[in-house]
Design an enzyme around this catalytic site. Structure first.
Site, PDB file in Angstrom:
ATOM      1  N   ARG A 130       0.878  -1.221   0.135  1.00 49.29           N
ATOM      2  CA  ARG A 130      -0.006  -0.201   0.054  1.00 49.29           C
ATOM      3  C   ARG A 130       1.059   1.307   0.035  1.00 49.29           C
ATOM      4  O   ARG A 130       0.519   2.103  -0.496  1.00 49.29           O
ATOM      5  CB  ARG A 130      -0.867  -0.051   1.386  1.00 49.29           C
ATOM      6  CG  ARG A 130      -2.125  -0.902   0.967  1.00 49.29           C
ATOM      7  CD  ARG A 130      -2.924  -0.907   2.132  1.00 49.29           C
ATOM      8  NE  ARG A 130      -2.196  -1.348   3.368  1.00 49.29           N
ATOM      9  CZ  ARG A 130      -2.748  -1.839   4.451  1.00 49.29           C
ATOM     10  NH1 ARG A 130      -4.053  -1.854   4.560  1.00 49.29           N
ATOM     11  NH2 ARG A 130      -2.001  -2.410   5.588  1.00 49.29           N
ATOM     12  N   LYS A 233       2.065 -19.089   6.936  1.00 45.70           N
ATOM     13  CA  LYS A 233       1.231 -19.333   8.027  1.00 45.70           C
ATOM     14  C   LYS A 233       0.746 -17.834   8.646  1.00 45.70           C
ATOM     15  O   LYS A 233       1.758 -16.905   8.373  1.00 45.70           O
ATOM     16  CB  LYS A 233       1.807 -20.170   8.786  1.00 45.70           C
ATOM     17  CG  LYS A 233       3.011 -19.450   9.721  1.00 45.70           C
ATOM     18  CD  LYS A 233       3.709 -20.232  10.825  1.00 45.70           C
ATOM     19  CE  LYS A 233       4.723 -19.242  11.574  1.00 45.70           C
ATOM     20  NZ  LYS A 233       5.712 -19.863  12.503  1.00 45.70           N
ATOM     21  N   TYR A 264      10.310 -24.555   7.706  1.00 43.59           N
ATOM     22  CA  TYR A 264      10.962 -25.516   8.450  1.00 43.59           C
ATOM     23  C   TYR A 264      11.292 -26.701   7.494  1.00 43.59           C
ATOM     24  O   TYR A 264      12.220 -27.339   7.683  1.00 43.59           O
ATOM     25  CB  TYR A 264      10.380 -25.971   9.892  1.00 43.59           C
ATOM     26  CG  TYR A 264      11.085 -25.396  10.970  1.00 43.59           C
ATOM     27  CD1 TYR A 264      10.690 -23.884  11.089  1.00 43.59           C
ATOM     28  CD2 TYR A 264      11.846 -25.888  11.838  1.00 43.59           C
ATOM     29  CE1 TYR A 264      11.410 -23.202  12.038  1.00 43.59           C
ATOM     30  CE2 TYR A 264      12.696 -25.226  12.483  1.00 43.59           C
ATOM     31  CZ  TYR A 264      12.375 -23.842  12.818  1.00 43.59           C
ATOM     32  OH  TYR A 264      13.276 -23.210  13.698  1.00 43.59           O
ATOM     33  N   HIS A 325       5.367 -26.429  12.079  1.00 48.38           N
ATOM     34  CA  HIS A 325       6.737 -26.968  12.173  1.00 48.38           C
ATOM     35  C   HIS A 325       6.930 -28.188  12.623  1.00 48.38           C
ATOM     36  O   HIS A 325       7.549 -29.209  12.070  1.00 48.38           O
ATOM     37  CB  HIS A 325       7.566 -26.013  12.477  1.00 48.38           C
ATOM     38  CG  HIS A 325       7.443 -24.411  12.200  1.00 48.38           C
ATOM     39  ND1 HIS A 325       7.215 -24.314  11.003  1.00 48.38           N
ATOM     40  CD2 HIS A 325       7.692 -23.305  12.682  1.00 48.38           C
ATOM     41  CE1 HIS A 325       7.047 -22.761  10.721  1.00 48.38           C
ATOM     42  NE2 HIS A 325       7.336 -22.296  11.712  1.00 48.38           N
TER      43      HIS A 325
END
Lengths: 575, 603
Positions: A130, A233, A264, A325
């Protein structure tokens, strides 16, 4: 042939390519690491080569070097690919370009891939956010975090300039279809009518995931090539919200366009886990409840939220580390041998493990939260001292959990997980503790604690990557004293080359359509199913976390949890 | 408590020997005395840092020999360690040294200081005595492993005074690097205990005279006597006869250490054993095989039986082949007289390598007692197929000039007959026809004047069935199997070759070693094999000595082959001095689908 030499730095490897290997097309990229020229010629064949089977884009299956069609030397059977390749181009749009992750990880990883010749010849990198920025401002921002591989410093400056020239910025709202339509126009310009593949990296807060996916997919998808979206995530906060997110994403994307990243899985030693298990005879026979007493997956950070607790407080350590993970590593560790190394085969085995697991019970969890601590005149803030964290927050910054896989291989073997912030050390490791030697002839040599005398395999994911196997050994000398020694492999001494960052691997995989290290929807669902009940209970019952001092070894509760299952944490022992 | 503690270090030895009841050399058939001792040799468990043991820990032996005490040991021992503070555990040594010493002293006060050991080195002027035996005795003394009262006698034909012997001995003594402090002092003290007696090896009178001198030094104490026969085999029996009939201890034990060769074949070996047994009981005879005293050979059983992860793999199901490799980088160098009579097969294979093989391949013994272990070893030897001539390759080194230096061939050695066919190199494939090892080739290779000096055990594992990564492995899948290497000398080490992903983008496999290099892990000097074996003999620990039936079984395997080679006058394949040996060894290996691990490119 001329360009061939461009990417083969050492003459010895190029001669190898010319004579020995039938796989020469895979050689150039890796020739740098041929530290043992004679011994490794047989092993240069990259796995990536095979992964192509499942991807629609043949050209992306051969690894970095094949993206340079023109760099192929005498690859007769590849001529067909040459045509398409030379005309295809890749646009990578980093959505949320001004964010921390983008600056620290994504742009540097893209540069590293470029530097190593892993990006296609024609590519464009777009930053989208933005903030109003010019191209130059973006380049300036990026350039501050770029670094070169230690082993190839020479033309680093040149390469950086070249890379930055391919970077552009487009400012826009995340939920504005028009802004994305404009982006589309700019992308088209750069693509210049070639076959266009587009990769979006969503480095933005979860609440705007769907908006962006909608706009990007409707307005800025490739018309003739592929369009893929990498998502970071959190993928929801429980089964429900995760399912909802997946459903929303799938309104605009097909499953194979979604690349859920778990960085991971891109770590070197996690990648190596399957190699260890499946390419060595000596480990697989031991890989079951018959020989393994328990498995420990341990993650520690030596710092707290440090003023950035806003996001963390909503999720907590279980969602932030364990459910993704550690659970992913557990699944890789425990899965049955897959039919092949193809992404779908591996992911199917991982899902089987997750689905065989017992959902986590509240009584098998210990949660903790760090509190302020002063030592040596320096004082460290407690979690709730963080101004971005509510004062009464019960969010765990530490958790230990015991999990079980109810299948034939693992029945009864405790899989212990432990993850925490603000601990005494920083590290991530997998510890496999083996059973006692039945009828041990040397039992009397072990004094009190036989548990200390069992074998252990430790895979240290970070820092100082290493693998070691703890064995009992005679202390040299007259007489017979036993001792634990390590058969070890320290990566730093064996492989002096810098180990690539997980993001490099994962970005390259996404570009190549290799899904092995990304999380499929059903995996994600299964993972949430394991944790959702316990998470709900923790929140509903407002379980108060055990406080532990900043920089300590975490709450003692973790020891009691371990001892309940006859386990002793390997990282806090005499190791 | 006391029994636990006393097993930890030599300084407690004195009290132990004095209090121990093993006065007689005639044990009852089950050797119950020894049975009790063995499992307790290893009472301390060393968990982390080996670098900082205190002095009393350097000589760690089992001491207590009373069967009565052994039953109490487990409880006592565990109690003792449980009460030890956590830091002690952390420091890596569960030792509790102080309490121990007190206990032992207290216990032994009653009968203390009344026993003595006299060690007579027969053939004291010989090379082995000078280079190995006296230095080993000194090292034991230096580390506090000899009883408080001991006497060392050199016996040989040459005329020498005590002072001359001391002078000779002193030239080869060295101190442990890690305890240089009072070395000279210790040397002096040690040399004061050394005496010389000149005499013929077959003269009863001379041994009677020795006996008198010994008695003088023993001064009425309970006397134990150890004879080390460092003499040519043809006078073994004479010396044993004289020593046993004229110089045996009357109130303590008398033991005789015998060095190889133990005959040249089944017949002569049996004859030798028979002659020895006219004068000695089986348990007085200590047949030394110094390879069994090597640190990593000792460690072999520890690796197998104290780790969970190796034993499941220890069979034909997972092991493709096993290799025992011995190389020397020098030839006979003017000392070929003895060697030419025997050849490399008798000199190295039939004893050293075969003994290691037996230890490697044996079933789990009932206990770590000498008799239990030796029983298992005999079982292996008796399960083996006698070696076929077609499974053997022999070689002899020839002269070679490199870089201006000329190395003589074997037959250029003046002490070797010009037309000698004696092998200086041999490779052989052996098979154990039992359930565990059926079909697994055990390859042996031994040679002189090769390019390197080493002794190692290599275990090559099978291929991974249905290997997912096969396609990453190029043409020679044999190169990608796991391998466990135990390097006995030099640079003692253990390493396990595993396949590993080469760090980087993409998926390249590579063999890396999970390794343990002794010099990096243990800063302490590793004791010489002779120290261990001498101490064992003094303590009556027979685990590392060869029993008559083992010897018979070993000869039974090699005798037909040796006969055939000699009768057929098989001509050895020549190989240049300093080379990798005859190529025939590769063809022999190939025949059994094996590739020598030491000559591969990445060994």
């Amino acid at each position: 042939m001329a360009t061939h030499s461009m990417i083969i730095p050492s003459s010895s490897s190029s001669s190898l390519a010319a004579t020995a290997s039938p796989f020469k097309e895979t050689l150039p990229l890796f020739s740098r690491s041929l530290t043992f020229p004679r011994k490794s010629w047989f092993s240069q064949f990259r796995l990536r080569f095979f992964a192509g089977k499942h991807s629609q884009q043949l050209e992306s299956s051969n690894g970095c070097a094949t993206n340079f069609a023109s760099l192929q030397d005498s690859g007769d059977h590849l001529t067909e690919e040459h045509v398409t390749k030379e005309e295809s181009t890749l646009s990578i749009t980093v959505v949320g370009a001004s964010g921390d992750l983008a600056k620290k990880k994504i742009f540097p990883a893209l540069f590293a891939l470029f530097y190593e010749g892993c990006l296609p010849q024609e590519f464009t990198v777009f930053g989208y956010a933005r903030t109003k920025l010019t191209h130059d401002e973006l380049r300036d921002m990026i350039s501050r975090t770029l670094t070169c591989r230690i082993d190839q410093r020479e033309n680093c400056g040149d390469k950086m300039d070249q890379f930055l020239k391919r970077c552009f910025y487009h400012s826009g709202q995340y939920n504005s279809e028009e802004d994305f339509a404009e982006l589309n126009i700019k992308l088209k310009e750069k693509e210049g009518g070639k076959l266009a593949n587009r990769l979006y990296y969503l480095s933005i807060p979860p609440n705007i995931f769907v908006d962006v996916v909608k706009c990007a997919s409707l307005r800025a998808s490739s018309t003739n090539g592929w369009t893929r979206v990498i998502v970071e995530k959190p993928f929801g906060r429980d089964s429900e919200s995760s399912g909802e997110l997946t459903r929303s994403l799938k309104q605009y994307l097909t499953e194979e366009q979604i690349f859920r990243i778990d960085h991971y899985l891109g770590k070197e030693l996690v990648e190596n886990l399957s190699v260890l298990r499946f390419s060595n005879l000596v480990f697989e026979p031991l890989w079951s409840r018959n020989y393994i007493r328990n498995v420990q997956l341990i993650f520690s950070e030596d710092f707290g939220t440090e003023g950035r607790g806003g996001y963390f407080d909503q999720y907590g350590i279980i969602r932030d580390i364990m459910q993704n993970h550690l659970l992913q590593i557990l699944a890789l560790f425990a899965m049955e041998t897959p039919v092949s190394l193809d992404a779908e085969d591996i992911r199917s085995e991982k899902v089987k493990v997750l689905r065989s697991m017992k959902p986590l019970l509240l009584e098998d969890v210990v949660v903790g939260q760090y509190k302020g601590h002063s030592k040596g005149g320096k004082s460290y803030q407690g979690y709730t001292d963080d101004p971005t964290v509510p004062n009464h927050s019960l969010t765990p910054t530490f958790a230990a959990a015991a999990m079980f896989i109810n299948n034939a291989r693992w029945d009864g073997v405790p899989f212990l997980m432990k993850a925490g912030n603000a601990l005494h050390t920083r590290g991530a490791e997998i510890r496999v503790q083996f059973r006692h030697v039945p009828g041990n002839l040397y039992k009397k040599s072990f004094a009190t604690n036989l548990d200390n005398a069992t074998n252990a395999l430790v895979i240290r994911v970070q820092p100082d990557e290493g693998i070691y196997l703890r064995i009992n050994n005679k202390v040299p000398g007259l007489g017979m004293r036993l001792d634990r020694s390590d058969l070890n492999l320290l990566y730093r001494s064996r492989y002096p080359r810098e180990i690539p960052d997980a993001y490099e691997r994962l970005l390259l995989d996404a570009i190549e359509g290799e899904r092995r290290l990304f999380i499929r929807s059903d995996e994600l669902d299964a993972a949430w199913d394991l944790f959702t009940p316990a998470l709900k209970e923790l929140e509903e019952m407002k379980i108060v976390p055990e406080l532990y001092p900043y920089g300590s070894r975490g709450p003692v509760g973790a020891h009691y949890l371990a001892s309940k299952y006859n386990v002793r944490w390997g990282d806090l022992g005499d190791a | 408590m006391s029994s636990f503690s006393s097993s930890l270090s030599c300084p407690t030895y004195r009290s132990r020997t004095s209090s121990s009841p093993f006065l007689s050399t005639h044990h009852h058939p089950h050797h119950s005395l020894i049975n009790v001792v063995d499992p307790r040799r290893s009472l301390s468990f060393h968990s982390a840092s080996p670098q900082g043991p205190n002095l009393s820990e350097l000589c760690v032996r089992s001491q207590q020999r009373k069967s009565v005490q052994s039953s109490a040991l487990v409880q006592d021992g565990s109690v003792a360690t449980k009460s030890s503070p956590a830091e002690e555990l952390k420091d890596g040594l569960v030792t509790i040294p102080t309490i121990k010493a007190e206990n032992v002293v207290a216990e032994s006060n009653g009968e203390g200081n009344q026993s003595t050991v006299s060690i007579t080195v027969v053939g004291a002027s010989g090379d082995l005595a000078k280079k190995k035996i006296f230095p080993a005795l000194f090292a034991l003394y230096y580390e506090g492993c000899l009883p408080e009262h001991f006497t060392i006698f050199g016996y040989a034909r040459s005329k020498m005074t005590d002072a001359e012997l001391r002078d000779m001995v002193s030239r080869t003594l060295t101190c442990r690097i890690d305890k240089r402090a009072n070395c000279n002092e210790k040397m002096e003290e040690f040399l004061k205990r050394c005496f010389y007696h000149s005499g013929q090896y077959d003269s009863q009178e001379h041994f009677v005279a020795l006996d008198k001198k010994l008695k003088e030094h023993e001064g009425g104490r309970l006397s134990n006597r150890l004879f080390y026969l460092s003499i040519p085999p043809n006078i073994f029996v004479d010396a044993v006869k004289c020593a046993s009939s004229s110089a045996s201890s009357v109130n303590g034990w008398t033991r005789v250490i015998v060095e190889k060769p133990f005959g040249r074949d089944s017949k002569t070996s049996a004859a030798l054993t028979k002659s020895l047994k006219q004068y000695l009981e089986e348990d007085q005879i200590f047949r030394i095989d110094h390879y069994l005293g090597k640190e990593l050979v000792e460690n072999l059983s520890v690796l197998r039986f104290s780790n969970l992860i190796f034993e499941p793999l220890w069979s034909r199901q997972y092991i493709r082949n096993v290799q025992f490799i011995f190389s020397e980088d020098f030839g006979t160098e003017g000392r070929g007289g003895y060697f030419d009579n025997y050849g490399i097969i008798r000199d190295i294979m039939q004893n050293h390598l075969l003994q290691i093989l037996a230890l490697f391949a044996m079933e789990t013994p009932v206990s770590l007692d000498a008799e239990d272990i030796r029983n298992e070893k005999v079982k292996v030897l008796r399960s083996m197929r006698p070696i076929q001539l077609e499974d053997v390759v022999i070689g002899q080194y020839k002269g070679q000039t490199t870089g201006g230096v000329t190395y003589p061939g074997y037959t250029d050695d003046k002490t070797v007959p010009k037309d000698s066919l004696t092998p200086t190199f041999a490779a052989a494939a052996l098979f154990i026809d039992n359930a565990r090892w059926d079909g697994v080739p055990f390859l042996m290779k031994a040679g002189k004047a090769l390019h390197t000096r080493s002794a190692e055990i290599r275990v090559q594992f099978r291929h991974v069935p249905g290997n997912l990564y096969n396609r990453n492995s190029g043409t020679d899948l044999d190169q990608t199997t796991n391998e466990l290497v135990i390097r006995v000398q030099p640079d003692e080490a253990i390493y396990l070759k595993i396949n590993n992903k080469v760090p980087g983008l993409g998926m390249r496999l590579d063999r890396s070693n999970l390794n343990l290099l002794y010099s990096a892990r243990y800063s302490k000097e590793i004791p010489d094999a002779y120290e261990r074996l001498l101490l064992d003999a003094i303590e009556g620990e027979r685990r590392l000595f060869i029993r008559s039936d083992e010897l018979d079984a070993a000869w039974a395997l090699f005798t037909p082959l040796l006969k055939e080679i000699e009768e057929k006058k098989t001509i050895p394949e020549f190989y240049p001095y300093g080379s990798r040996g005859p190529v025939g060894a590769h063809y022999l290996a190939a025949k059994h689908k094996v590739q020598w691990g030491d000559l591969s490119l990445e060994s």
